[in-house]
Design an enzyme around this catalytic site. Structure first.
Site, PDB file in Angstrom:
ATOM      1  N   ARG A 101      -3.042   7.792  -6.024  1.00 18.12           N
ATOM      2  CA  ARG A 101      -4.105   7.971  -5.029  1.00 18.12           C
ATOM      3  C   ARG A 101      -5.363   8.324  -5.814  1.00 18.12           C
ATOM      4  O   ARG A 101      -5.444   9.412  -6.401  1.00 18.12           O
ATOM      5  CB  ARG A 101      -3.735   9.076  -4.036  1.00 18.12           C
ATOM      6  CG  ARG A 101      -4.914   9.530  -3.194  1.00 18.12           C
ATOM      7  CD  ARG A 101      -4.521  10.386  -2.025  1.00 18.12           C
ATOM      8  NE  ARG A 101      -3.851   9.626  -0.992  1.00 18.12           N
ATOM      9  CZ  ARG A 101      -3.686  10.044   0.267  1.00 18.12           C
ATOM     10  NH1 ARG A 101      -4.156  11.218   0.645  1.00 18.12           N
ATOM     11  NH2 ARG A 101      -3.063   9.290   1.148  1.00 18.12           N
ATOM     12  N   HIS A 128      -5.422   1.054   1.762  1.00 20.71           N
ATOM     13  CA  HIS A 128      -4.292   1.976   1.945  1.00 20.71           C
ATOM     14  C   HIS A 128      -3.105   1.109   2.392  1.00 20.71           C
ATOM     15  O   HIS A 128      -2.686   1.154   3.543  1.00 20.71           O
ATOM     16  CB  HIS A 128      -4.676   3.010   3.008  1.00 20.71           C
ATOM     17  CG  HIS A 128      -3.816   4.238   3.016  1.00 20.71           C
ATOM     18  ND1 HIS A 128      -2.780   4.443   2.130  1.00 20.71           N
ATOM     19  CD2 HIS A 128      -3.837   5.345   3.818  1.00 20.71           C
ATOM     20  CE1 HIS A 128      -2.210   5.608   2.386  1.00 20.71           C
ATOM     21  NE2 HIS A 128      -2.831   6.175   3.402  1.00 20.71           N
ATOM     22  N   GLN A 131       0.049   2.532   4.178  1.00 17.26           N
ATOM     23  CA  GLN A 131      -0.245   2.897   5.568  1.00 17.26           C
ATOM     24  C   GLN A 131      -0.163   1.661   6.466  1.00 17.26           C
ATOM     25  O   GLN A 131       0.475   1.681   7.520  1.00 17.26           O
ATOM     26  CB  GLN A 131      -1.660   3.511   5.629  1.00 17.26           C
ATOM     27  CG  GLN A 131      -2.065   3.987   7.002  1.00 17.26           C
ATOM     28  CD  GLN A 131      -1.321   5.235   7.432  1.00 17.26           C
ATOM     29  OE1 GLN A 131      -1.327   6.224   6.713  1.00 17.26           O
ATOM     30  NE2 GLN A 131      -0.681   5.209   8.583  1.00 17.26           N
ATOM     31  N   ASP A 215      -9.460   6.287  12.961  1.00 11.78           N
ATOM     32  CA  ASP A 215      -9.328   7.083  11.728  1.00 11.78           C
ATOM     33  C   ASP A 215     -10.585   7.941  11.618  1.00 11.78           C
ATOM     34  O   ASP A 215     -11.559   7.727  12.356  1.00 11.78           O
ATOM     35  CB  ASP A 215      -9.178   6.124  10.523  1.00 11.78           C
ATOM     36  CG  ASP A 215      -8.984   6.850   9.191  1.00 11.78           C
ATOM     37  OD1 ASP A 215      -8.623   8.048   9.201  1.00 11.78           O
ATOM     38  OD2 ASP A 215      -9.202   6.227   8.130  1.00 11.78           O
ATOM     39  N   CYS A 255      -3.838   7.236  11.545  1.00 11.58           N
ATOM     40  CA  CYS A 255      -3.081   7.428  10.297  1.00 11.58           C
ATOM     41  C   CYS A 255      -2.908   8.913   9.964  1.00 11.58           C
ATOM     42  O   CYS A 255      -2.011   9.266   9.215  1.00 11.58           O
ATOM     43  CB  CYS A 255      -3.774   6.705   9.149  1.00 11.58           C
ATOM     44  SG  CYS A 255      -5.486   7.207   8.936  1.00 11.58           S
ATOM     45  N   ARG A 283       6.175   6.180   7.608  1.00  9.72           N
ATOM     46  CA  ARG A 283       5.718   6.076   6.221  1.00  9.72           C
ATOM     47  C   ARG A 283       6.927   6.233   5.283  1.00  9.72           C
ATOM     48  O   ARG A 283       7.045   5.539   4.281  1.00  9.72           O
ATOM     49  CB  ARG A 283       4.695   7.188   5.911  1.00  9.72           C
ATOM     50  CG  ARG A 283       3.386   7.113   6.669  1.00  9.72           C
ATOM     51  CD  ARG A 283       2.504   5.997   6.189  1.00  9.72           C
ATOM     52  NE  ARG A 283       2.220   6.058   4.769  1.00  9.72           N
ATOM     53  CZ  ARG A 283       1.251   6.793   4.204  1.00  9.72           C
ATOM     54  NH1 ARG A 283       0.454   7.512   4.962  1.00  9.72           N
ATOM     55  NH2 ARG A 283       1.064   6.778   2.893  1.00  9.72           N
TER      56      ARG A 283
HETATM   57  N1   CP Z   1      -2.173   9.037   6.336  1.00  4.48           N
HETATM   58  C1   CP Z   1      -2.169   9.577   5.091  1.00  4.48           C
HETATM   59  O1   CP Z   1      -2.201   8.890   4.065  1.00  4.48           O
HETATM   60  O2   CP Z   1      -2.103  10.932   5.105  1.00  4.48           O
HETATM   61  P1   CP Z   1      -2.293  11.878   3.831  1.00  4.48           P
HETATM   62  O3   CP Z   1      -3.732  11.736   3.400  1.00  4.48           O
HETATM   63  O4   CP Z   1      -1.973  13.247   4.322  1.00  4.48           O
HETATM   64  O5   CP Z   1      -1.374  11.415   2.748  1.00  4.48           O
HETATM   65  N1  NVA Z   2      -9.815   7.009   5.651  1.00  3.47           N
HETATM   66  C1  NVA Z   2      -9.150   8.246   5.330  1.00  3.47           C
HETATM   67  C2  NVA Z   2      -7.669   8.049   5.411  1.00  3.47           C
HETATM   68  C3  NVA Z   2      -6.847   9.255   5.087  1.00  3.47           C
HETATM   69  C4  NVA Z   2      -5.369   8.976   5.142  1.00  3.47           C
HETATM   70  C5  NVA Z   2      -9.582   8.721   3.947  1.00  3.47           C
HETATM   71  O1  NVA Z   2      -9.678   7.900   3.040  1.00  3.47           O
HETATM   72  O2  NVA Z   2      -9.845   9.924   3.800  1.00  3.47           O
END
Ligand code: CP
Ligand code: NVA
Length: 296
Positions: A101, A128, A131, A215, A255, A283
């Site tokens: 990440r 993502h 997701q 989101d 999400c 997930r």
């Molecule tokens: N939806 C998602 O990726 O959640 P986190 O940021 O908590 O991993």
């Molecule tokens: N769009 C959000 C998704 C988090 C799971 C971010 O990138 O923070």
């Protein structure tokens, strides 16, 4: 040859379907899901915080008989303490796979380029994919995948980009409603032409929708824009008034994490049509399927 999952485009349509089928089997046999990762260790490189992605990957790896090592920004400090190139080459000597990440999508591309083990994108500023694959699985469970219209209300961000690509691939119609200046980039829209439509007004986007998705307005890494975005997205809230315009049995997806009172109201996220907890659970099952396919 190792295979990475950096974007939805790394998977063929049949590979997407195989992941969904395997995830279903793994969900049905959660504590008896084989030992595909027996003796293998997977590294989780996270530059940003996470609840779902970190925990579901760690639990999934354990349930498949493997071991996970969490490498937060203090351990690795990608690009500062050590270059992604060196990190990738060194970790390839120890691990069976990497889940990463990162702030910039370029970083996962760099990790994948220099590692001899599969790299899975656990969220970047661009996509993502885990997701979107899990969301497709949830939509299939709840609604089936034929004649479905998805409406996405909010920011043209990483989550929307991955949804656009996966819907395009699976022949699912997706209406996105974003404020001017916050739409997905032109190149993405060109690639998904035919399945995606962009609307300025949320009401137009949700008409006839079977799934209403939203989101956060401010993603991780954009915190400095928080106030500006609060203003820009004010009318892009999923609330009961908007939901009246969707199909009667439409489901609501997010999400998570959610900013309640901003992109979604308490009433809707906690209401009958919300499937956000199933979405979060899925997930785990879908990522187990991804791990089996890529790392076995
Ligand atoms: N939806 C998602 O990726 O959640 P986190 O940021 O908590 O991993
Ligand atoms: N769009 C959000 C998704 C988090 C799971 C971010 O990138 O923070």
């Amino acid at each position: 040859m190792k295979k990475d999952l950096l974007t939805i485009n790394d998977l063929s349509t049949s590979e997407i379907k195989e992941i969904l089928d395997l995830a279903k089997e793994l969900k049905q046999n959660r504590y008896n899901s084989g030992e595909a990762l027996n003796g293998k260790t997977v590294g989780l490189i996270f530059e940003k915080p996470s609840n779902r992605t970190r925990v579901s990957f760690e639990v999934g790896i354990t349930e498949l008989g493997g071991h996970a090592i969490y490498l937060g920004s203090y351990e690795i400090d990608l690009g500062k303490r050590e270059s992604p190139k060196d990190v990738a080459r060194v970790l390839s000597r120890y691990l069976a796979g990497i889940v990463a990440r990162t702030f910039s999508h370029k970083t996962v591309v760099e990790l994948a380029k220099y590692s001899s083990i599969p790299v899975i994108n656990g969220l970047t500023d661009y996509q993502h994919p885990c997701q979107a694959l899990s969301d497709l699985f949830t939509i299939k469970e709840k609604k089936g995948l034929s004649n479905i219209t998805v409406a996405f209300i909010g920011d043209g961000n990483n989550v929307l980009n991955s949804l656009l690509y996966i819907c395009h691939r699976m022949g699912i119609k997706i209406n996105a409603s974003c404020p001017r200046g916050y739409e997905p980039d032109k190149e993405t829209l060109k690639e998904v032409a035919g399945s995606a439509a962009i609307f300025n007004s949320p009401s137009d986007a949700v008409k006839g929708a079977d799934v209403v998705y939203t989101d956060v307005w401010t993603s991780m890494g954009q915190e400095k824009e928080y106030r500006k975005r609060l203003k820009a997205f004010k009318k892009y809230q999923v609330n009961s008034e908007l939901m009246k315009l969707a199909n009667k049995d439409a489901i609501v997806m997010h999400c998570l994490p959610a900013h309640r009172g901003q992109e979604i109201t308490d009433e809707i996220i906690d209401g009958e049509s919300s499937v956000v907890l199933d979405q979060a659970e899925n997930r785990l099952h879908v990522q187990k399927a991804i791990l089996v396919k890529l790392l076995k």
